[in-house]
Design a protein around this motif. Sequence first.
Motif, mmCIF file in Angstrom:
data_model
loop_
_atom_site.group_PDB
_atom_site.id
_atom_site.type_symbol
_atom_site.label_atom_id
_atom_site.label_comp_id
_atom_site.label_asym_id
_atom_site.label_seq_id
_atom_site.Cartn_x
_atom_site.Cartn_y
_atom_site.Cartn_z
ATOM 1 N N ASP A 155 0.840 -1.211 0.000
ATOM 2 C CA ASP A 155 0.000 0.000 0.000
ATOM 3 C C ASP A 155 0.870 1.255 0.000
ATOM 4 O O ASP A 155 0.597 2.225 -0.731
ATOM 5 C CB ASP A 155 -0.922 -0.010 1.215
ATOM 6 N N ILE A 156 1.937 1.241 0.844
ATOM 7 C CA ILE A 156 2.820 2.419 0.918
ATOM 8 C C ILE A 156 3.533 2.637 -0.412
ATOM 9 O O ILE A 156 3.607 3.768 -0.933
ATOM 10 C CB ILE A 156 3.838 2.231 2.065
ATOM 11 N N LEU A 157 4.069 1.570 -0.972
ATOM 12 C CA LEU A 157 4.796 1.698 -2.246
ATOM 13 C C LEU A 157 3.873 2.142 -3.371
ATOM 14 O O LEU A 157 4.275 2.941 -4.252
ATOM 15 C CB LEU A 157 5.463 0.367 -2.590
ATOM 16 N N ASP A 158 2.636 1.666 -3.392
ATOM 17 C CA ASP A 158 1.685 2.084 -4.436
ATOM 18 C C ASP A 158 1.419 3.572 -4.351
ATOM 19 O O ASP A 158 1.379 4.280 -5.380
ATOM 20 C CB ASP A 158 0.383 1.304 -4.292
ATOM 21 N N VAL A 159 1.207 4.085 -3.154
ATOM 22 C CA VAL A 159 0.925 5.521 -2.992
ATOM 23 C C VAL A 159 2.139 6.349 -3.381
ATOM 24 O O VAL A 159 2.032 7.365 -4.096
ATOM 25 C CB VAL A 159 0.504 5.811 -1.536
ATOM 26 N N LEU A 160 3.351 5.915 -2.930
ATOM 27 C CA LEU A 160 4.553 6.682 -3.263
ATOM 28 C C LEU A 160 4.827 6.651 -4.763
ATOM 29 O O LEU A 160 5.277 7.659 -5.359
ATOM 30 C CB LEU A 160 5.748 6.123 -2.496
ATOM 31 N N LYS A 161 4.590 5.508 -5.383
ATOM 32 C CA LYS A 161 4.806 5.419 -6.826
ATOM 33 C C LYS A 161 3.855 6.333 -7.576
ATOM 34 O O LYS A 161 4.231 6.961 -8.588
ATOM 35 C CB LYS A 161 4.614 3.967 -7.256
ATOM 36 N N ARG A 162 2.657 6.450 -7.108
ATOM 37 C CA ARG A 162 1.661 7.293 -7.775
ATOM 38 C C ARG A 162 1.915 8.770 -7.517
ATOM 39 O O ARG A 162 1.790 9.593 -8.424
ATOM 40 C CB ARG A 162 0.258 6.910 -7.296
ATOM 41 N N ARG A 163 2.327 9.126 -6.321
ATOM 42 C CA ARG A 163 2.442 10.547 -5.959
ATOM 43 C C ARG A 163 3.852 11.098 -6.191
ATOM 44 O O ARG A 163 4.021 12.240 -6.611
ATOM 45 C CB ARG A 163 2.057 10.741 -4.491
ATOM 46 N N ASP A 164 4.885 10.313 -5.866
ATOM 47 C CA ASP A 164 6.252 10.828 -5.984
ATOM 48 C C ASP A 164 7.198 9.685 -6.308
ATOM 49 O O ASP A 164 7.912 9.164 -5.445
ATOM 50 C CB ASP A 164 6.662 11.507 -4.685
ATOM 51 N N PRO A 165 7.218 9.248 -7.565
ATOM 52 C CA PRO A 165 8.036 8.074 -7.943
ATOM 53 C C PRO A 165 9.525 8.258 -7.689
ATOM 54 O O PRO A 165 10.259 7.283 -7.538
ATOM 55 C CB PRO A 165 7.748 7.907 -9.432
ATOM 56 N N SER A 166 9.990 9.484 -7.613
ATOM 57 C CA SER A 166 11.428 9.718 -7.434
ATOM 58 C C SER A 166 11.879 9.631 -5.986
ATOM 59 O O SER A 166 13.081 9.685 -5.716
ATOM 60 C CB SER A 166 11.791 11.104 -7.989
ATOM 61 N N LEU A 167 10.961 9.513 -5.055
ATOM 62 C CA LEU A 167 11.321 9.500 -3.635
ATOM 63 C C LEU A 167 11.898 8.129 -3.266
ATOM 64 O O LEU A 167 11.226 7.108 -3.399
ATOM 65 C CB LEU A 167 10.094 9.795 -2.771
ATOM 66 N N PRO A 168 13.175 8.059 -2.843
ATOM 67 C CA PRO A 168 13.780 6.770 -2.471
ATOM 68 C C PRO A 168 13.121 6.194 -1.211
ATOM 69 O O PRO A 168 12.720 6.929 -0.307
ATOM 70 C CB PRO A 168 15.246 7.118 -2.220
ATOM 71 N N VAL A 169 13.054 4.890 -1.176
ATOM 72 C CA VAL A 169 12.456 4.189 -0.032
ATOM 73 C C VAL A 169 13.445 3.133 0.466
ATOM 74 O O VAL A 169 13.988 2.349 -0.338
ATOM 75 C CB VAL A 169 11.117 3.517 -0.411
ATOM 76 N N VAL A 170 13.678 3.103 1.785
ATOM 77 C CA VAL A 170 14.543 2.096 2.406
ATOM 78 C C VAL A 170 13.654 1.216 3.293
ATOM 79 O O VAL A 170 12.947 1.727 4.172
ATOM 80 C CB VAL A 170 15.660 2.741 3.244
ATOM 81 N N LEU A 171 13.688 -0.067 3.062
ATOM 82 C CA LEU A 171 12.874 -0.997 3.845
ATOM 83 C C LEU A 171 13.730 -1.613 4.961
ATOM 84 O O LEU A 171 14.830 -2.112 4.713
ATOM 85 C CB LEU A 171 12.318 -2.116 2.952
ATOM 86 N N TYR A 172 13.210 -1.562 6.168
ATOM 87 C CA TYR A 172 13.811 -2.240 7.315
ATOM 88 C C TYR A 172 12.854 -3.376 7.699
ATOM 89 O O TYR A 172 11.938 -3.179 8.507
ATOM 90 C CB TYR A 172 14.004 -1.277 8.482
ATOM 91 N N PRO A 173 13.028 -4.531 7.104
ATOM 92 C CA PRO A 173 12.042 -5.607 7.315
ATOM 93 C C PRO A 173 12.067 -6.118 8.759
ATOM 94 O O PRO A 173 13.125 -6.235 9.379
ATOM 95 C CB PRO A 173 12.484 -6.682 6.333
ATOM 96 N N THR A 174 10.904 -6.416 9.243
ATOM 97 C CA THR A 174 10.778 -6.911 10.620
ATOM 98 C C THR A 174 9.443 -7.633 10.784
ATOM 99 O O THR A 174 8.533 -7.468 9.967
ATOM 100 C CB THR A 174 10.848 -5.744 11.632
ATOM 101 N N MET A 175 9.345 -8.409 11.824
ATOM 102 C CA MET A 175 8.049 -9.008 12.177
ATOM 103 C C MET A 175 7.141 -7.912 12.749
ATOM 104 O O MET A 175 7.609 -6.984 13.411
ATOM 105 C CB MET A 175 8.229 -10.121 13.229
ATOM 106 N N VAL A 176 5.853 -8.028 12.491
ATOM 107 C CA VAL A 176 4.895 -7.047 13.020
ATOM 108 C C VAL A 176 3.789 -7.730 13.829
ATOM 109 O O VAL A 176 2.747 -7.133 14.094
ATOM 110 C CB VAL A 176 4.276 -6.217 11.870
ATOM 111 N N GLN A 177 4.059 -8.964 14.224
ATOM 112 C CA GLN A 177 3.074 -9.691 15.027
ATOM 113 C C GLN A 177 3.804 -10.807 15.771
ATOM 114 O O GLN A 177 4.700 -11.448 15.233
ATOM 115 C CB GLN A 177 1.964 -10.277 14.151
ATOM 116 N N GLY A 178 3.420 -11.011 17.044
ATOM 117 C CA GLY A 178 4.036 -12.062 17.833
ATOM 118 C C GLY A 178 4.862 -11.499 18.976
ATOM 119 O O GLY A 178 5.041 -10.274 19.118
ATOM 120 N N GLU A 179 5.396 -12.402 19.794
ATOM 121 C CA GLU A 179 6.101 -11.998 21.002
ATOM 122 C C GLU A 179 7.411 -11.282 20.696
ATOM 123 O O GLU A 179 7.829 -10.388 21.448
ATOM 124 C CB GLU A 179 6.374 -13.237 21.870
#
Length: 443
Positions: A155-179
């Motif tokens: 969802d975030i990448l779709d919005v950024l691609k539509r509104r500002d394709p030149s804006l760099p994005v850095v992903l810090y992958p992590t779990m978002v559920q669980g202990e």
Amino acid sequence: MSSLTNQNIFTVSRLNAEVRLLLENEMGIVWLVGEISNFSAPVSGHWYLTLKDSRAQVKCAMFRGNNRRVTFKPQNGNQVLVKARLSLYEPRGDYQLIIESMQPEGDGRLQQQFEELKMKLAGEGLFAQTSKKPLPEHPKRVGVITSKTGAALYDILDVLKRRDPSLPVVLYPTMVQGEEAAIQIAQAIGCANSRNECDVLIVGRGGGSLEDLWCFNNEILARTIAASQIPIISAVGHEVDVTIADFVADMRAPTPSAAAELVSRDNSHKDQALLSRQNKLISAMRYFLSEQKRHNALLQHRLERQHPSYQLQRQSQQLDELEVRVHRSMERYLSQRSQKVERQQHRLELNSPVKRLSEQKSSLQRLEQKLLDAMDRRLLNTRHQLALAAEKLDTVSPLATLKRGYSISQTEQGKVLTKTSDIKTGDTLVTRLSDGEIRSTVN
């Protein structure tokens, strides 16, 4: 003893009243987990129960106005979480809890932990608007902390691609559920700060239940967000989902897509600035309303302690207890009367005329038989005595003498003659022999 005055001497009623006020004013609202026992719901509509654990128990009352909001039927053995105020039931001197809300332990414990952490961090100023960092007006690089396979990232990448394709994005992958998710998210924030390659961070995930989003209510994560040098936008769940991360972040976005819109530029950048200020205002208002809610809760608690309905509740509880005591007294009285009636009936049966008549009849029959036996013995003795007397009489009877050849001479008047001088010539004599009489005339 000389310094003792009437003001130092307490009556029992005054002591209990003072202790009740002390408990209510000092303790305030408490949260308690326990097992229900001795649950009762009299006709008054109030609930009375005992909450216990393995080593202790406490009596509780939940009045009709509050228990109507309970969404389940409490039963003995249920584990529950209650919100209550500590009080004292003055007539008995028992301290008790007046329950205001009740919920099953599982759901309620998470909500309780959420409220406790929220109040703790708010008290430390982590939610204060003055401590929040402004978002960069034109960010050069955006960091996204979320799951690399989750819908939020797309969802975030779709919005950024539509509104500002030149804006760099850095992903810090992590779990978002669980202990382990909260620690991983905190580590990702630390990594982003140490690398210092982004102007703003988006931390979030898609919607879910309270348990699904629970990692965003972690204290360590909240303090990590507050300590971040890079502004952080919290984008957790849907608009209705609220977490501790939302309160402590520099900006709260209703959804991950909305967060992407906040950091991206387009021709409507003025709208973006307006939206940013609007979100700041919403965040400030949320914090303000949260503080006002907490303040109002304290005022409401103080008002409830002084409200006439509170006194009516205590009197209603006393009325319920008196009703139970009356029922018990009536049961004891009826039991005692029943036992007394049974004893009287037993005594009556023992003294019944029918039984007495039967006994008297038996006694009369025995006496009658004794009388007949006595009469027979008496008649036999009398006959024997009569026979002896007759025998003696016969022995001395003149008739016996006459049988031996003697006779008795009498005048006609019945005078027995013993001398010749007692008669004269011409007298009529009556001579009695053994077998009859002879009449003769003296010549």
